[in-house]
Design a protein around this motif. Structure first.
Motif, PDB file in Angstrom:
ATOM      1  N   TYR A  47       3.789  -9.640   8.776  1.00  0.00           N
ATOM      2  CA  TYR A  47       4.281  -8.848   9.906  1.00  0.00           C
ATOM      3  C   TYR A  47       4.562  -7.406   9.483  1.00  0.00           C
ATOM      4  N   GLY A  48       4.655  -6.547  10.489  1.00  0.00           N
ATOM      5  CA  GLY A  48       5.030  -5.160  10.230  1.00  0.00           C
ATOM      6  C   GLY A  48       6.528  -5.008  10.006  1.00  0.00           C
ATOM      7  N   LEU A  49       7.306  -5.880  10.614  1.00  0.00           N
ATOM      8  CA  LEU A  49       8.755  -5.937  10.417  1.00  0.00           C
ATOM      9  C   LEU A  49       9.186  -7.367  10.668  1.00  0.00           C
ATOM     10  N   GLU A  68      -1.447 -13.886  16.019  1.00  0.00           N
ATOM     11  CA  GLU A  68      -2.144 -12.623  15.760  1.00  0.00           C
ATOM     12  C   GLU A  68      -1.555 -11.490  16.593  1.00  0.00           C
ATOM     13  N   GLN A  69      -1.201 -11.773  17.849  1.00  0.00           N
ATOM     14  CA  GLN A  69      -0.595 -10.749  18.703  1.00  0.00           C
ATOM     15  C   GLN A  69       0.794 -10.357  18.195  1.00  0.00           C
ATOM     16  N   ARG A  70       1.549 -11.344  17.722  1.00  0.00           N
ATOM     17  CA  ARG A  70       2.886 -11.055  17.204  1.00  0.00           C
ATOM     18  C   ARG A  70       2.801 -10.161  15.972  1.00  0.00           C
ATOM     19  N   ILE A  71       1.877 -10.472  15.079  1.00  0.00           N
ATOM     20  CA  ILE A  71       1.697  -9.646  13.885  1.00  0.00           C
ATOM     21  C   ILE A  71       1.290  -8.235  14.275  1.00  0.00           C
ATOM     22  N   ALA A  72       0.316  -8.139  15.200  1.00  0.00           N
ATOM     23  CA  ALA A  72      -0.150  -6.814  15.639  1.00  0.00           C
ATOM     24  C   ALA A  72       0.980  -6.029  16.300  1.00  0.00           C
ATOM     25  N   LEU A  73       1.776  -6.703  17.145  1.00  0.00           N
ATOM     26  CA  LEU A  73       2.875  -6.012  17.827  1.00  0.00           C
ATOM     27  C   LEU A  73       3.872  -5.456  16.819  1.00  0.00           C
ATOM     28  N   THR A  74       4.275  -6.266  15.841  1.00  0.00           N
ATOM     29  CA  THR A  74       5.279  -5.781  14.885  1.00  0.00           C
ATOM     30  C   THR A  74       4.739  -4.637  14.045  1.00  0.00           C
ATOM     31  N   ARG A  75       3.448  -4.621  13.793  1.00  0.00           N
ATOM     32  CA  ARG A  75       2.869  -3.498  13.036  1.00  0.00           C
ATOM     33  C   ARG A  75       2.884  -2.221  13.878  1.00  0.00           C
ATOM     34  N   LEU A 180      13.198  -4.980   3.959  1.00  0.00           N
ATOM     35  CA  LEU A 180      12.857  -5.008   2.535  1.00  0.00           C
ATOM     36  C   LEU A 180      13.073  -6.399   1.932  1.00  0.00           C
ATOM     37  N   ARG A 181      13.893  -7.220   2.604  1.00  0.00           N
ATOM     38  CA  ARG A 181      14.121  -8.592   2.128  1.00  0.00           C
ATOM     39  C   ARG A 181      13.193  -9.605   2.793  1.00  0.00           C
ATOM     40  N   GLY A 182      12.406  -9.152   3.767  1.00  0.00           N
ATOM     41  CA  GLY A 182      11.583 -10.072   4.542  1.00  0.00           C
ATOM     42  C   GLY A 182      10.332 -10.518   3.796  1.00  0.00           C
ATOM     43  N   GLU A 183      10.289 -11.760   3.366  1.00  0.00           N
ATOM     44  CA  GLU A 183       9.131 -12.259   2.624  1.00  0.00           C
ATOM     45  C   GLU A 183       7.880 -12.345   3.490  1.00  0.00           C
ATOM     46  N   ASN A 184       8.058 -12.360   4.816  1.00  0.00           N
ATOM     47  CA  ASN A 184       6.901 -12.411   5.719  1.00  0.00           C
ATOM     48  C   ASN A 184       6.519 -11.020   6.234  1.00  0.00           C
ATOM     49  N   VAL A 185       7.061  -9.972   5.595  1.00  0.00           N
ATOM     50  CA  VAL A 185       6.796  -8.584   5.993  1.00  0.00           C
ATOM     51  C   VAL A 185       5.825  -7.956   4.991  1.00  0.00           C
ATOM     52  N   LEU A 186       4.953  -7.081   5.480  1.00  0.00           N
ATOM     53  CA  LEU A 186       3.988  -6.393   4.631  1.00  0.00           C
ATOM     54  C   LEU A 186       4.657  -5.773   3.405  1.00  0.00           C
TER      55      LEU A 186
END
Length: 302
Positions: A47-49, A68-75, A180-186
């Motif tokens: 994710y972007g965030l 895919e939409q959720r990932i794109a939205l957060t980016r 910065l702690r998000g393991e699922n964040v870029l």
């Protein structure tokens, strides 16, 4: 350092706050080009965030979206926040430069102010490169906000300038500590967040110091006026953080997404949580007037 130099520093920085900030900047600063591989491919699963920070998280529309939409939205959302950060950092640099115009060049206040400007230049470039790498547009605030901000950056000084700086940085600080702690964040977002959090901690301390100094002998009328201007700046920054255009750009119904984001109590609660320490400081400084509180409540900062 000679005795005369020491006496001079003590006169303009009696408690040593600014000198400590300069020492911190000399020992704990980052070069984004050394910390981030700008040519490495993006992880398509990240994710972007943190999803919890998305403006649509917890809404019916979020439940209907594909992964895919959720990932794109957060980016796109983090790209919009970074672009707004660049816009405000450019305002910040102009306000600080004007405040320090013909300052005491040998003093720690002047020297840290220019150190902060150098940091902000690097941060803006770092955010710009991150947006480009994610392939998201460089979003901008609405035109009327950009035009009103011209007045702010041209006229604001003293506690209004540093108060505007503080409110923008405090909001980002809490968000980025989670990212910065998000393991699922870029990785790129986590690293830029780490850099920004560490270096902005000094900037926020400097802003609080300057606000206190400028308000030492301020009249109640001046405090009320400054409180209103700072709250107004905060309102425009918060309203500009996530552009309305991000929703259409990821294939969502724009009007429905805007409506659900505006009614999203989960996101409102996160915003209030991120502003707790800021509101405590503003109250202590006499900058949390009834009118200012109404403005902060209108964007869920209070």
């Amino acid at each position: 350092m000679t005795a005369t130099a020491v006496e001079f520093r003590q006169q303009i920085d009696p408690d040593g706050t600014l000198e400590r900030l300069l020492e911190s900047a000399a020992t704990l600063s980052y070069d984004p080009d050394q910390e981030i591989d700008w040519d490495a491919p993006l992880d398509p699963t990240k994710y972007g965030l943190n999803p919890e920070w998305s403006t649509l998280y917890g809404t019916r529309l979020w439940d209907e979206m594909s992964e895919e939409q959720r990932i794109a939205l957060t980016r796109h959302e983090v790209g919009s926040i970074m672009s707004t950060g660049i816009w405000f950092e450019m305002i910040l640099q102009q306000m600080v430069l004007r405040d320090q115009y013909c300052g005491v060049y040998g003093g720690s206040e002047f020297q840290f102010a220019l150190t902060e400007i150098a940091d902000e230049c690097r941060h803006s470039l770092m955010f710009a490169k991150t947006c480009s790498k994610m392939g998201v547009p460089h979003y901008k605030p609405k035109r009327h906000v950009r035009e009103l901000a011209r007045g702010l950056k041209t006229l604001a000084g003293g506690e209004i300038a540093y108060g505007g700086i503080l409110v923008a940085e405090e909001i980002l600080d809490v968000m980025q500590r989670d990212w910065l702690r998000g393991e699922n964040v870029l990785h790129e977002v986590r690293t830029t967040s780490k850099i920004h959090v560490v270096e902005e901690a000094r900037h926020m301390k400097f802003a609080r110091h300057e606000i206190r100094e400028h308000l030492k002998d301020a009249s109640p009328l001046r405090r009320k006026a400054s409180a209103a201007f700072i709250a107004g700046a905060a309102k425009f920054v918060v309203e500009s953080m996530v552009s309305d255009e991000v929703y259409a750009n990821v294939g969502l119904d724009r009007e429905r997404a805007i409506a659900e984001a505006k009614a999203n109590t989960h996101h409102h609660n996160l915003m209030r949580m991120s502003c707790v320490h800021l509101m405590d400081f503003l109250s202590e400084a006499g900058l949390l007037t009834p009118y200012a509180m109404r403005l902060y409540r209108s964007v869920h900062m209070l």
